[in-house]
Motif scaffolding. Sequence first.
Motif, PDB file in Angstrom:
ATOM      1  N   ALA A  76      -0.130   1.042  12.380  1.00  0.00           N
ATOM      2  CA  ALA A  76      -0.540   1.533  11.360  1.00  0.00           C
ATOM      3  C   ALA A  76      -1.127   2.644  11.539  1.00  0.00           C
ATOM      4  N   VAL A  77      -1.820   2.477  12.224  1.00  0.00           N
ATOM      5  CA  VAL A  77      -3.299   3.623  12.716  1.00  0.00           C
ATOM      6  C   VAL A  77      -2.367   4.485  13.699  1.00  0.00           C
ATOM      7  N   LEU A  78      -1.300   4.003  14.088  1.00  0.00           N
ATOM      8  CA  LEU A  78      -0.102   4.935  15.397  1.00  0.00           C
ATOM      9  C   LEU A  78       0.362   6.014  14.393  1.00  0.00           C
ATOM     10  N   LYS A  79       0.481   5.291  12.977  1.00  0.00           N
ATOM     11  CA  LYS A  79       1.975   5.912  12.453  1.00  0.00           C
ATOM     12  C   LYS A  79       0.888   6.783  11.294  1.00  0.00           C
ATOM     13  N   ILE A  80      -0.786   6.442  11.402  1.00  0.00           N
ATOM     14  CA  ILE A  80      -1.031   7.454  10.059  1.00  0.00           C
ATOM     15  C   ILE A  80      -1.801   8.951  11.494  1.00  0.00           C
ATOM     16  N   LYS A  81      -2.349   8.825  12.544  1.00  0.00           N
ATOM     17  CA  LYS A  81      -1.863   9.381  13.690  1.00  0.00           C
ATOM     18  C   LYS A  81      -1.179  10.796  13.818  1.00  0.00           C
ATOM     19  N   GLU A  82       0.488  10.142  13.648  1.00  0.00           N
ATOM     20  CA  GLU A  82       1.020  10.852  13.635  1.00  0.00           C
ATOM     21  C   GLU A  82       2.096  11.893  13.173  1.00  0.00           C
ATOM     22  N   LEU A  83       1.711  11.147  11.529  1.00  0.00           N
ATOM     23  CA  LEU A  83       1.230  11.931  10.305  1.00  0.00           C
ATOM     24  C   LEU A  83       0.366  12.801  11.043  1.00  0.00           C
ATOM     25  N   ASN A  84      -1.194  12.511  10.669  1.00  0.00           N
ATOM     26  CA  ASN A  84      -1.963  13.654  10.832  1.00  0.00           C
ATOM     27  C   ASN A  84      -2.056  14.864  12.553  1.00  0.00           C
ATOM     28  N   SER A  85      -0.712  14.397  13.309  1.00  0.00           N
ATOM     29  CA  SER A  85      -0.040  15.428  13.879  1.00  0.00           C
ATOM     30  C   SER A  85       0.634  16.352  13.664  1.00  0.00           C
ATOM     31  N   THR A  86       1.759  15.573  13.386  1.00  0.00           N
ATOM     32  CA  THR A  86       2.901  16.246  12.197  1.00  0.00           C
ATOM     33  C   THR A  86       2.343  17.005  11.029  1.00  0.00           C
ATOM     34  N   GLN A  87       1.958  16.749  10.449  1.00  0.00           N
ATOM     35  CA  GLN A  87       1.110  17.619   9.156  1.00  0.00           C
ATOM     36  C   GLN A  87       0.091  18.558   8.841  1.00  0.00           C
ATOM     37  N   GLY A  88      -0.905  18.265  10.449  1.00  0.00           N
ATOM     38  CA  GLY A  88      -1.665  19.360  10.702  1.00  0.00           C
ATOM     39  C   GLY A  88      -2.832  19.076  10.016  1.00  0.00           C
ATOM     40  N   LYS A  89      -3.001  18.084   9.669  1.00  0.00           N
ATOM     41  CA  LYS A  89      -4.587  18.082   8.956  1.00  0.00           C
ATOM     42  C   LYS A  89      -4.244  16.702   8.497  1.00  0.00           C
ATOM     43  N   ASP A  90      -6.110  16.070   8.331  1.00  0.00           N
ATOM     44  CA  ASP A  90      -6.262  14.687   8.564  1.00  0.00           C
ATOM     45  C   ASP A  90      -6.317  13.997   7.152  1.00  0.00           C
ATOM     46  N   LEU A  91      -5.704  13.039   6.908  1.00  0.00           N
ATOM     47  CA  LEU A  91      -5.441  12.757   5.314  1.00  0.00           C
ATOM     48  C   LEU A  91      -6.323  11.378   4.856  1.00  0.00           C
ATOM     49  N   GLU A  92      -6.660  11.517   3.607  1.00  0.00           N
ATOM     50  CA  GLU A  92      -7.378  10.462   3.230  1.00  0.00           C
ATOM     51  C   GLU A  92      -7.125   9.317   2.093  1.00  0.00           C
ATOM     52  N   GLY A  93      -7.477   9.014   1.417  1.00  0.00           N
ATOM     53  CA  GLY A  93      -6.725   8.510  -0.261  1.00  0.00           C
ATOM     54  C   GLY A  93      -5.871   7.850   0.108  1.00  0.00           C
ATOM     55  N   PHE A  94      -5.778   6.475   1.400  1.00  0.00           N
ATOM     56  CA  PHE A  94      -5.136   5.952   1.431  1.00  0.00           C
ATOM     57  C   PHE A  94      -5.278   4.411   0.239  1.00  0.00           C
ATOM     58  N   LYS A  95      -3.836   3.794  -0.144  1.00  0.00           N
ATOM     59  CA  LYS A  95      -3.999   2.850  -1.007  1.00  0.00           C
ATOM     60  C   LYS A  95      -3.167   1.304  -0.511  1.00  0.00           C
ATOM     61  N   ILE A  96      -3.861   0.794  -0.872  1.00  0.00           N
ATOM     62  CA  ILE A  96      -3.105  -1.127  -0.207  1.00  0.00           C
ATOM     63  C   ILE A  96      -2.859  -0.916  -1.227  1.00  0.00           C
ATOM     64  N   LEU A  97      -0.889  -1.559  -1.360  1.00  0.00           N
ATOM     65  CA  LEU A  97      -0.859  -2.404  -2.124  1.00  0.00           C
ATOM     66  C   LEU A  97      -0.355  -4.073  -1.926  1.00  0.00           C
ATOM     67  N   ALA A  98      -0.723  -5.038  -2.407  1.00  0.00           N
ATOM     68  CA  ALA A  98      -1.047  -6.685  -1.996  1.00  0.00           C
ATOM     69  C   ALA A  98      -1.769  -7.599  -3.114  1.00  0.00           C
ATOM     70  N   SER A  99      -1.206  -8.906  -3.231  1.00  0.00           N
ATOM     71  CA  SER A  99      -1.848  -9.618  -3.568  1.00  0.00           C
ATOM     72  C   SER A  99      -2.729  -9.893  -3.593  1.00  0.00           C
ATOM     73  N   PRO A 100      -4.133 -10.531  -4.866  1.00  0.00           N
ATOM     74  CA  PRO A 100      -4.934 -10.276  -4.753  1.00  0.00           C
ATOM     75  C   PRO A 100      -5.762 -11.448  -3.817  1.00  0.00           C
ATOM     76  N   ALA A 101      -5.134 -12.717  -3.788  1.00  0.00           N
ATOM     77  CA  ALA A 101      -5.362 -13.343  -2.196  1.00  0.00           C
ATOM     78  C   ALA A 101      -5.547 -13.358  -0.920  1.00  0.00           C
ATOM     79  N   VAL A 102      -4.283 -11.922  -0.376  1.00  0.00           N
ATOM     80  CA  VAL A 102      -4.767 -11.085   0.733  1.00  0.00           C
ATOM     81  C   VAL A 102      -5.661 -10.549   0.747  1.00  0.00           C
ATOM     82  N   LEU A 103      -5.820  -9.763  -0.354  1.00  0.00           N
ATOM     83  CA  LEU A 103      -6.913  -8.901  -0.252  1.00  0.00           C
ATOM     84  C   LEU A 103      -8.500  -9.248  -0.501  1.00  0.00           C
ATOM     85  N   LYS A 104      -8.902 -10.678  -0.616  1.00  0.00           N
ATOM     86  CA  LYS A 104      -9.903 -11.391  -0.791  1.00  0.00           C
ATOM     87  C   LYS A 104      -9.788 -12.089   0.894  1.00  0.00           C
TER      88      LYS A 104
END
Length: 221
Positions: A76-104
């Motif tokens: 996941a970190v590598l994919k974000i770095k790749e997006l930062n490089s191709t888009q020429g910006k530092d992405l923010e505002g990431f979201k997580i989709l998961a069940s409450p049990a996973v998040l806890k």
Amino acid sequence: DFVLDEVNKILKADLFKEHNILNNLKTYNRSFALLNEENLDASRIFKKEEIRDISIKYRLRFVDSQIFKGDFPYEAVLKIKELNSTQGKDLEGFKILASPAVLKKKNSEGQILVFAPTVYGNYYLIHEWGMELKWHHKLMSFPLRNFETLGCCLIMLALITTLAIPTRHITLDREVTYWNGYRAAAFFHLLIFYSGFTTYTLFGFNKPFSGSIWDTDKDLK
């Protein structure tokens, strides 16, 4: 047609249109941190309404990435770095989709999806990992989607129970047939009983409907 397509893209990307000014005043200073959709895989771009439907169906939460207590995989970190490089910006505002049990829990093996917001208000699926949700998870989550689904489930439960009860357990009158007024009365009594028990459970154990908590971090911190 090519010219028209280019004009439509320009108009769509124009953040300074009058009807967008008021809506974007608070986000102009953060627009540099959002993804441009033009060069992204369209199959991995989701509208917020689509994510909402998935969250409600499976009783998931769509929350800020910092709510997640576990570790992010290196992929996941590598994919974000790749997006930062191709888009020429530092992405923010990431979201997580998961069940409450996973998040806890830090070591949960449930399915987790990471999204990044785009300039058009959509979300791009960056990476997913963990065990996929089973078919029965959707079934078990159905009653708590909203008030209507809960009501349907209570009616069906009361109806099935009523039909399964032998006539001799409903009335002492041995001359009545299977379909009779006593069975109808039993149905309404069971419906009232199930409704009361469900209401007590929902309030007593703090079980809100999925439609009201799908994008909140309530009880997760």
